[in-house]
Motif scaffolding. Structure first.
Motif, PDB file in Angstrom:
ATOM      1  N   MET A   1       0.846  -1.186   0.000  1.00  0.00           N
ATOM      2  CA  MET A   1       0.000   0.000   0.000  1.00  0.00           C
ATOM      3  C   MET A   1       0.892   1.251   0.000  1.00  0.00           C
ATOM      4  SD  MET A   1      -3.077   1.022   2.638  1.00  0.00           S
ATOM      5  CE  MET A   1      -2.034   0.976   4.102  1.00  0.00           C
ATOM      6  N   PHE A   2       0.507   2.229  -0.817  1.00  0.00           N
ATOM      7  CA  PHE A   2       1.274   3.474  -0.866  1.00  0.00           C
ATOM      8  C   PHE A   2       0.303   4.629  -1.055  1.00  0.00           C
ATOM      9  CE2 PHE A   2       0.624   2.357  -5.283  1.00  0.00           C
ATOM     10  CZ  PHE A   2       0.486   3.569  -5.943  1.00  0.00           C
ATOM     11  N   THR A   3       0.814   5.840  -0.919  1.00  0.00           N
ATOM     12  CA  THR A   3      -0.022   7.016  -1.120  1.00  0.00           C
ATOM     13  C   THR A   3       0.817   8.141  -1.698  1.00  0.00           C
ATOM     14  OG1 THR A   3      -1.615   8.513  -0.084  1.00  0.00           O
ATOM     15  CG2 THR A   3       0.377   7.997   1.184  1.00  0.00           C
ATOM     16  N   GLN A   4       0.157   9.039  -2.390  1.00  0.00           N
ATOM     17  CA  GLN A   4       0.796  10.269  -2.844  1.00  0.00           C
ATOM     18  C   GLN A   4       0.358  11.451  -1.993  1.00  0.00           C
ATOM     19  OE1 GLN A   4      -0.017  10.541  -7.078  1.00  0.00           O
ATOM     20  NE2 GLN A   4       1.261   8.764  -7.552  1.00  0.00           N
ATOM     21  N   ASN A   5      -0.411  11.154  -0.923  1.00  0.00           N
ATOM     22  CA  ASN A   5      -0.811  12.204   0.010  1.00  0.00           C
ATOM     23  C   ASN A   5       0.409  12.674   0.799  1.00  0.00           C
ATOM     24  OD1 ASN A   5      -3.448  11.892  -0.797  1.00  0.00           O
ATOM     25  ND2 ASN A   5      -4.019  10.569   0.919  1.00  0.00           N
ATOM     26  N   PRO A   6       0.442  13.932   1.175  1.00  0.00           N
ATOM     27  CA  PRO A   6       1.600  14.441   1.920  1.00  0.00           C
ATOM     28  C   PRO A   6       1.619  13.952   3.368  1.00  0.00           C
ATOM     29  CG  PRO A   6      -0.071  16.150   1.713  1.00  0.00           C
ATOM     30  CD  PRO A   6      -0.551  14.985   0.884  1.00  0.00           C
ATOM     31  N   SER A   7       2.769  14.121   4.005  1.00  0.00           N
ATOM     32  CA  SER A   7       2.907  13.830   5.435  1.00  0.00           C
ATOM     33  C   SER A   7       2.107  14.858   6.233  1.00  0.00           C
ATOM     34  CB  SER A   7       4.388  13.883   5.813  1.00  0.00           C
ATOM     35  OG  SER A   7       4.540  13.702   7.196  1.00  0.00           O
ATOM     36  N   GLN A   8       1.497  14.419   7.351  1.00  0.00           N
ATOM     37  CA  GLN A   8       0.716  15.325   8.198  1.00  0.00           C
ATOM     38  C   GLN A   8       1.254  15.369   9.628  1.00  0.00           C
ATOM     39  OE1 GLN A   8      -1.893  17.293   7.423  1.00  0.00           O
ATOM     40  NE2 GLN A   8      -2.150  16.678   5.295  1.00  0.00           N
ATOM     41  N   GLN A   9       1.202  14.195  10.279  1.00  0.00           N
ATOM     42  CA  GLN A   9       1.635  14.126  11.678  1.00  0.00           C
ATOM     43  C   GLN A   9       1.984  12.683  11.985  1.00  0.00           C
ATOM     44  OE1 GLN A   9      -1.074  15.945  14.504  1.00  0.00           O
ATOM     45  NE2 GLN A   9      -0.426  14.580  16.133  1.00  0.00           N
ATOM     46  N   PRO A  10       3.145  12.416  12.582  1.00  0.00           N
ATOM     47  CA  PRO A  10       3.499  11.028  12.914  1.00  0.00           C
ATOM     48  C   PRO A  10       2.452  10.398  13.834  1.00  0.00           C
ATOM     49  CG  PRO A  10       5.378  12.496  13.213  1.00  0.00           C
ATOM     50  CD  PRO A  10       4.188  13.373  12.990  1.00  0.00           C
ATOM     51  N   ILE A  11       2.278   9.091  13.702  1.00  0.00           N
ATOM     52  CA  ILE A  11       1.385   8.364  14.610  1.00  0.00           C
ATOM     53  C   ILE A  11       1.877   8.564  16.043  1.00  0.00           C
ATOM     54  CG2 ILE A  11       0.600   6.066  15.315  1.00  0.00           C
ATOM     55  CD1 ILE A  11       0.782   5.233  12.387  1.00  0.00           C
ATOM     56  N   GLN A  12       0.938   8.875  16.930  1.00  0.00           N
ATOM     57  CA  GLN A  12       1.292   9.137  18.328  1.00  0.00           C
ATOM     58  C   GLN A  12       0.933   7.935  19.192  1.00  0.00           C
ATOM     59  OE1 GLN A  12      -1.075  12.137  20.361  1.00  0.00           O
ATOM     60  NE2 GLN A  12       0.661  12.765  21.623  1.00  0.00           N
ATOM     61  N   VAL A  13       1.870   7.516  20.041  1.00  0.00           N
ATOM     62  CA  VAL A  13       1.588   6.484  21.044  1.00  0.00           C
ATOM     63  C   VAL A  13       1.528   7.181  22.394  1.00  0.00           C
ATOM     64  CG1 VAL A  13       2.331   4.346  22.128  1.00  0.00           C
ATOM     65  CG2 VAL A  13       2.746   4.714  19.679  1.00  0.00           C
ATOM     66  N   LYS A  14       0.350   7.175  23.008  1.00  0.00           N
ATOM     67  CA  LYS A  14       0.148   7.882  24.272  1.00  0.00           C
ATOM     68  C   LYS A  14       0.140   6.885  25.429  1.00  0.00           C
ATOM     69  CE  LYS A  14      -0.705  11.573  26.732  1.00  0.00           C
ATOM     70  NZ  LYS A  14       0.277  12.673  26.818  1.00  0.00           N
ATOM     71  N   HIS A  15       1.113   7.035  26.351  1.00  0.00           N
ATOM     72  CA  HIS A  15       1.206   6.174  27.531  1.00  0.00           C
ATOM     73  C   HIS A  15       0.583   6.899  28.724  1.00  0.00           C
ATOM     74  CE1 HIS A  15       3.944   3.125  25.796  1.00  0.00           C
ATOM     75  NE2 HIS A  15       4.355   4.135  25.051  1.00  0.00           N
ATOM     76  N   LEU A  16      -0.490   6.336  29.276  1.00  0.00           N
ATOM     77  CA  LEU A  16      -1.143   6.926  30.440  1.00  0.00           C
ATOM     78  C   LEU A  16      -0.755   6.160  31.704  1.00  0.00           C
ATOM     79  CD1 LEU A  16      -4.678   7.507  28.888  1.00  0.00           C
ATOM     80  CD2 LEU A  16      -2.769   9.113  29.020  1.00  0.00           C
ATOM     81  N   VAL A  17      -1.068   6.734  32.858  1.00  0.00           N
ATOM     82  CA  VAL A  17      -0.683   6.118  34.134  1.00  0.00           C
ATOM     83  C   VAL A  17      -1.445   4.823  34.364  1.00  0.00           C
ATOM     84  CG1 VAL A  17      -0.621   6.428  36.640  1.00  0.00           C
ATOM     85  CG2 VAL A  17      -0.087   8.354  35.126  1.00  0.00           C
ATOM     86  N   ASN A  18      -2.755   4.829  34.052  1.00  0.00           N
ATOM     87  CA  ASN A  18      -3.572   3.628  34.210  1.00  0.00           C
ATOM     88  C   ASN A  18      -4.827   3.748  33.354  1.00  0.00           C
ATOM     89  OD1 ASN A  18      -5.560   5.152  35.704  1.00  0.00           O
ATOM     90  ND2 ASN A  18      -4.269   4.942  37.515  1.00  0.00           N
TER      91      ASN A  18
END
Length: 729
Positions: free
Chosen positions: A329-346
């Motif tokens: 899979m590929f795209t010609q759409n531009p970059s927007q924002q890296p995928i974010q991994v959010k670590h919470l306390v619980n």
């Protein structure tokens, strides 16, 4: 051909890429069109149909388009109307609808009346009348469960039982092999057999469920050549959409329909096959060339939906799976924002985080919060409602509020206001540490003096010596609860009155998942937080039940979408939050036991990822329900894709060389060969613990564990090193 594409560009502003054009013009013979997420699948399909009519002169009535769901059929029909308002409509329908036509005509010719026993029968089920009993699938199954098991079936058991029945029918599994299908509902196989016997007990009136339409429709086409020819002669071109979700019996029907002209276009994505638990047959796609040796296979790999950040990571992620077509899979759409991994306390911080993130958002309908299990939505709904955030729930599930655990907690609270009602005590007497037996309860109900149930038990009912002190203590505990805040009262019920221990015993005896029940209790604690009285708590539950019903009607409104991963397939949003991405949920413990289940869980995760256009956040945490949990192995995969050097930088040297298979640590002491397995062998299973082999049948092995029996794939157990022999002293 050029004129057609030029006309579509001028009239509709649609420009197709080269692969899409090939999918439109390759109309003769079998074609497998593998369409990656966001690749313009529906547009291409509608253009293909238009090409058949406008360029090849095929009459619309000679074209049959089969979709997976009624909503998809309506969507395609509406899209076709917008594209070609001057053309008569093509025959768009679900496979169930087509099979129903075959079955209806079959029984009409035989002169035998029939009744569909499922669908919109809510009033019948609530009434529970004898008149409606045999015309309502759920009432029939409730009655059979009660007579076979001796208990009332829960809503969760009903869902699992109906899924089990549907799975067997869609897989066309013969009766002698029903025992090979795992089901946690007690006596499921026996109930299923009695259900089928009950449906067929009146030879002059046929009772059918939805899956019978498929199995009987397939059987009619198989055995009646005249009927088959009638339907084969009706259509010259067949198209099936979302074919990765199609079951074996559905494939069988379609194969018969196209066996003469072979003009079959199958549109699918094997990487989005997420319904094997209800009978979908994704392996059919991988064997397409075996069935149709002259078939063309086209790969629609360009994603027009998502940003480069999301597409690149999702494409790398799904390659962890081995049972798939190799796609890029590929795209010609531009970059927007890296995928974010959010670590919470619980876990409890999750909904607070989302409220903080979304409270001031505009364009709410471009935001989705996705989760694996519907139970995750209740806590979210509670906090969103308090914060005044509007939301739409695509697959709202009211069963939470009627669940027996919720009703138990409310009955405990009712007992704190009046301990003079034996009818309330009867509903909970087996679920706290008074150890009141059924016989003692019956004796209590004979008394009608309007005294305290505890005083009546102590004065008039024969008790065991140890019960006297326990019942006196329980009486005082219920009195004290009346003035407590709801959160404190729930904790007293769980710990002081022993409710948690009681449901643990019930879970072991009836096969319930204890972690699911604990999750319900923890959700009730979340709802109780900040409430002042038990009356407030009861009102809050009633209010949330109304909110949930209202949320179902907000489709298209300016509201955030809350949805399971499964129900989000086919949708797209600017921002997506995937929550509860921890091991034990996605993938689940059961997913870890079988490489095919683990691959399906990965596909489900991939479906969630590819709903996002510009922003994707994965939310994880280290503690849930007071227990340590690990981030999902899928999140770890994403983090490693985002930063390939991360593993080398962060993992201790001692762990770098630990061999893993599908994310599961390799056990050098595990059983490697089928010949090492035998009935009576005591083993330790990585997920289910200590057990004993009770049966070896074909490719399956049955193990008896402390709380349940499991039928597992031998190849998966050996390949993933799940079984270690126990040496008896």
């Amino acid at each position: 051909m050029g004129d057609f594409f030029t006309k579509m560009k001028n009239d509709l502003g649609i420009t197709l890429n080269d692969v899409q054009k090939n999918a439109v013009i390759e109309t003769e013979g079998p074609l497998l069109l593998l369409a990656s997420p966001g690749s313009g699948k529906t547009t291409t399909v509608i253009m293909r149909i238009g090409y058949l009519i406008m360029e090849k002169g095929i009459h619309p009535s000679r074209i049959k388009a089969v979709t997976f769901s009624k909503a998809s059929a309506n969507d395609m029909k509406e899209r076709f109307r917008r594209f070609y308002p001057e053309l008569p409509s093509v025959d768009f329908s679900t496979i169930h609808s087509f099979a129903f036509e075959v079955v209806r005509n079959h029984y009409r010719k035989l002169g035998i009346p029939f009744t569909i026993i499922e669908g919109d029968h809510d009033s019948d089920e609530k009434a529970g009348s004898a008149r409606n009993f045999q015309h309502n699938k759920k009432l029939m199954l409730r009655h059979l469960f009660k007579s076979v098991v001796g208990e009332n079936i829960t809503e969760d058991q009903m869902e699992e039982l109906t899924t089990y029945i549907s799975y067997i029918k869609n897989k066309m599994i013969p009766i002698e092999r029903w025992s090979e299908v795992s089901c946690d509902v007690p006596k499921a196989e026996e109930i299923f057999k009695q259900y089928e016997e009950l449906k067929g007990s009146d030879l002059n009136h046929v009772l059918l469920d939805f899956d019978d339409m498929l199995t009987i429709g397939n059987d009619v086409l198989e055995k009646n050549a005249q009927v088959l020819r009638h339907y084969q002669n009706r259509y010259d071109y067949f198209l099936t959409d979302e074919s990765q979700d199609t079951s074996l019996v559905q494939h069988s029907i379609i194969e018969k329909m196209v066996s003469t002209h072979r003009n079959l276009c199958v549109v699918a994505d094997d990487d989005q096959s997420i319904y094997s638990w209800r009978g979908a047959e994704p392996s059919y796609l991988l064997k397409f060339k075996e069935k149709y040796s002259d078939a063309s296979i086209l790969f629609m790999e360009q994603n027009y939906r998502s940003s480069e950040d999301i597409v690149n990571v999702a494409n790398s992620f799904i390659k962890r799976n081995k049972n798939r077509y190799e796609k890029n899979m590929f795209t010609q759409n531009p970059s927007q924002q890296p995928i974010q991994v959010k670590h919470l306390v619980n876990f409890k911080e999750q909904s607070k985080y989302l409220v903080h993130e979304l409270n001031d958002s505009v364009h709410l309908k471009e935001i989705a919060v996705l989760y694996r299990n519907n139970s995750s939505s209740i806590g979210l709904m509670n906090d969103f409602d308090r914060a005044g955030i509007s939301f739409y729930m695509k697959d709202a599930d009211n069963r939470f509020f009627s669940h027996w655990v919720v009703q138990d907690i409310l009955n405990f609270m009712r007992m704190s206001f009046t301990d003079k009602r034996p009818d309330i005590l009867e509903k909970i007497h087996l679920k706290f540490n008074g150890y009141i037996t059924k016989q003692q309860m019956q004796a209590l109900k004979q008394l009608n003096n309007n005294d305290s149930v505890f005083d009546n038990l102590l004065k008039h009912v024969k008790l065991q010596e140890y019960q006297v002190k326990l019942l006196k203590t329980s009486k005082e505990t219920f009195k004290e609860m009346k003035g407590m805040k709801p959160l404190q009262a729930i904790r007293v019920i769980r710990d002081g009155l022993g409710y948690d221990k009681a449901i643990e015993k019930i879970s072991k005896s009836l096969g319930f998942r204890m972690e699911y029940l604990v999750g319900i209790l923890n959700t009730l604690e979340e709802i109780a937080t900040e409430l002042e009285s038990l009356q407030d708590f009861a009102k809050r539950l009633k209010h949330l039940e109304v909110v949930l019903k209202t949320a179902k009607k907000k489709k298209g409104h300016e509201a955030i979408t809350l949805s399971t991963f499964h129900s989000a397939k086919g949708l797209e949003f600017e921002r997506v939050y995937m929550i509860d991405v921890v091991d034990g949920i996605i993938p689940s413990k059961e997913d870890r036991t079988d490489h095919l289940l683990l691959e399906e869980a990965a596909r489900l995760f991939y479906v969630g990822m590819t709903r996002a256009k510009k922003q994707l956040s994965l939310v994880t945490y280290p503690y849930r329900d007071g227990k340590k949990v690990e981030e999902s192995v899928f999140v770890t995969d994403v983090k490693n894709i985002l930063d390939p050097t991360r593993m080398l930088k962060s993992e201790p040297a001692v762990k770098k060389n630990v061999k893993k298979i599908n994310g599961v640590p390799y056990n050098p002491n595990s059983i490697k060969k089928k010949e090492e397995l035998y009935v009576g062998l005591a083993v330790n299973h990585r997920v289910f613990g200590t057990g004993e082999i009770t049966e070896i049948s074909g490719e399956f092995i049955t193990l008896k564990f402390q709380s349940k029996e499991k039928k597992l794939s031998i190849s998966a157990c050996l390949e993933m090193g799940l079984l270690e022999p126990l040496v008896k002293a």
